[in-house]
Design a protein around this motif. Sequence first.
Motif, PDB file in Angstrom:
ATOM      1  N   TYR A 179     -14.950  23.297  24.611  1.00 31.35           N
ATOM      2  CA  TYR A 179     -15.746  23.846  25.717  1.00 31.35           C
ATOM      3  C   TYR A 179     -14.893  24.746  26.601  1.00 31.35           C
ATOM      4  O   TYR A 179     -15.320  25.835  26.994  1.00 31.35           O
ATOM      5  CB  TYR A 179     -16.373  22.733  26.556  1.00 31.35           C
ATOM      6  N   ILE A 180     -13.696  24.302  26.933  1.00 29.55           N
ATOM      7  CA  ILE A 180     -12.825  25.082  27.817  1.00 29.55           C
ATOM      8  C   ILE A 180     -12.467  26.420  27.172  1.00 29.55           C
ATOM      9  O   ILE A 180     -12.460  27.452  27.830  1.00 29.55           O
ATOM     10  CB  ILE A 180     -11.565  24.273  28.178  1.00 29.55           C
ATOM     11  N   ARG A 181     -12.238  26.428  25.873  1.00 30.24           N
ATOM     12  CA  ARG A 181     -11.866  27.671  25.185  1.00 30.24           C
ATOM     13  C   ARG A 181     -13.051  28.626  25.017  1.00 30.24           C
ATOM     14  O   ARG A 181     -12.867  29.829  24.960  1.00 30.24           O
ATOM     15  CB  ARG A 181     -11.268  27.360  23.821  1.00 30.24           C
ATOM     16  N   THR A 182     -14.262  28.095  24.905  1.00 33.98           N
ATOM     17  CA  THR A 182     -15.423  28.955  24.660  1.00 33.98           C
ATOM     18  C   THR A 182     -16.270  29.193  25.902  1.00 33.98           C
ATOM     19  O   THR A 182     -17.264  29.896  25.824  1.00 33.98           O
ATOM     20  CB  THR A 182     -16.317  28.352  23.563  1.00 33.98           C
ATOM     21  N   SER A 183     -15.882  28.631  27.030  1.00 38.40           N
ATOM     22  CA  SER A 183     -16.668  28.769  28.259  1.00 38.40           C
ATOM     23  C   SER A 183     -16.588  30.188  28.801  1.00 38.40           C
ATOM     24  O   SER A 183     -15.630  30.921  28.571  1.00 38.40           O
ATOM     25  CB  SER A 183     -16.146  27.789  29.314  1.00 38.40           C
ATOM     26  N   GLU A 184     -17.608  30.570  29.554  1.00 37.28           N
ATOM     27  CA  GLU A 184     -17.613  31.885  30.182  1.00 37.28           C
ATOM     28  C   GLU A 184     -16.687  31.926  31.391  1.00 37.28           C
ATOM     29  O   GLU A 184     -16.350  32.997  31.884  1.00 37.28           O
ATOM     30  CB  GLU A 184     -19.038  32.259  30.603  1.00 37.28           C
ATOM     31  N   TYR A 185     -16.261  30.762  31.882  1.00 43.14           N
ATOM     32  CA  TYR A 185     -15.372  30.672  33.034  1.00 43.14           C
ATOM     33  C   TYR A 185     -13.921  30.619  32.572  1.00 43.14           C
ATOM     34  O   TYR A 185     -13.630  30.308  31.426  1.00 43.14           O
ATOM     35  CB  TYR A 185     -15.688  29.424  33.865  1.00 43.14           C
ATOM     36  N   GLY A 234     -11.934  27.074  36.105  1.00 42.81           N
ATOM     37  CA  GLY A 234     -13.373  27.053  36.384  1.00 42.81           C
ATOM     38  C   GLY A 234     -14.130  26.196  35.387  1.00 42.81           C
ATOM     39  O   GLY A 234     -15.075  25.486  35.751  1.00 42.81           O
ATOM     40  N   ALA A 235     -13.728  26.247  34.112  1.00 40.96           N
ATOM     41  CA  ALA A 235     -14.391  25.431  33.089  1.00 40.96           C
ATOM     42  C   ALA A 235     -14.147  23.947  33.326  1.00 40.96           C
ATOM     43  O   ALA A 235     -15.049  23.128  33.166  1.00 40.96           O
ATOM     44  CB  ALA A 235     -13.906  25.840  31.700  1.00 40.96           C
ATOM     45  N   ILE A 236     -12.939  23.598  33.727  1.00 46.02           N
ATOM     46  CA  ILE A 236     -12.642  22.183  34.021  1.00 46.02           C
ATOM     47  C   ILE A 236     -13.447  21.724  35.229  1.00 46.02           C
ATOM     48  O   ILE A 236     -14.024  20.629  35.239  1.00 46.02           O
ATOM     49  CB  ILE A 236     -11.130  21.987  34.228  1.00 46.02           C
ATOM     50  N   LEU A 237     -13.521  22.565  36.264  1.00 41.87           N
ATOM     51  CA  LEU A 237     -14.324  22.235  37.445  1.00 41.87           C
ATOM     52  C   LEU A 237     -15.798  22.085  37.075  1.00 41.87           C
ATOM     53  O   LEU A 237     -16.479  21.187  37.572  1.00 41.87           O
ATOM     54  CB  LEU A 237     -14.143  23.307  38.519  1.00 41.87           C
ATOM     55  N   LEU A 290     -13.762  13.091  22.369  1.00 38.82           N
ATOM     56  CA  LEU A 290     -13.992  13.602  23.722  1.00 38.82           C
ATOM     57  C   LEU A 290     -12.991  14.703  24.069  1.00 38.82           C
ATOM     58  O   LEU A 290     -13.373  15.746  24.608  1.00 38.82           O
ATOM     59  CB  LEU A 290     -13.907  12.467  24.738  1.00 38.82           C
ATOM     60  N   LEU A 291     -11.718  14.487  23.763  1.00 35.59           N
ATOM     61  CA  LEU A 291     -10.712  15.498  24.052  1.00 35.59           C
ATOM     62  C   LEU A 291     -10.934  16.768  23.241  1.00 35.59           C
ATOM     63  O   LEU A 291     -10.768  17.880  23.748  1.00 35.59           O
ATOM     64  CB  LEU A 291      -9.311  14.936  23.793  1.00 35.59           C
ATOM     65  N   LEU A 292     -11.335  16.617  22.004  1.00 36.71           N
ATOM     66  CA  LEU A 292     -11.612  17.778  21.162  1.00 36.71           C
ATOM     67  C   LEU A 292     -12.808  18.574  21.696  1.00 36.71           C
ATOM     68  O   LEU A 292     -12.767  19.801  21.773  1.00 36.71           O
ATOM     69  CB  LEU A 292     -11.865  17.331  19.722  1.00 36.71           C
ATOM     70  N   ALA A 293     -13.866  17.869  22.088  1.00 38.73           N
ATOM     71  CA  ALA A 293     -15.053  18.544  22.624  1.00 38.73           C
ATOM     72  C   ALA A 293     -14.722  19.263  23.935  1.00 38.73           C
ATOM     73  O   ALA A 293     -15.170  20.399  24.160  1.00 38.73           O
ATOM     74  CB  ALA A 293     -16.177  17.547  22.836  1.00 38.73           C
TER      75      ALA A 293
END
Length: 140
Positions: free
Chosen positions: A56-62, A66-69, A49-52
């Motif tokens: 996501y946070i590193r590859t997000s457009e935000y 913003g990605a965490i939100l 879960l932490l890895l996923a």
Amino acid sequence: MDLDSTVQKPSGQTPKPTKRQLRAEATRRKALSPFRISLMLLALPVTTLLLAANIYIRTSEYDRNGAILHLIALTGCSAPEAIGFGPFRKGYAGYHERYDPDGNGVSCERSGSVQVQSAPAQRSNDAPVRSVGNAKFVRP
């Protein structure tokens, strides 16, 4: 001539293990202990879960916040409201179409801010009609 055949060992005695063999056996027992294996199995879902989430946070457009939100808003509307966020507009972090039942571009609207229209707006035939209570997955 083979050296092993010339050295005679007393019969019935096993050779004394060396310090290296004793250390190796202790390490093997520690690594294969049931407690250690069960702890590793229990930690596997948390690690995944932490890895996923990190990917996501590193590859997000935000940006990072913003990605965490956006991930928090994915769990439902009560979690962001509990920490003081929401409603979310379409195109911004936190907006998820599944939490926008009336299709107005604002998700996680509070019940006090929902406006009731007297007459439904005219829609084209290709746009799906959405309303509160419809199923999430609709057959074609």
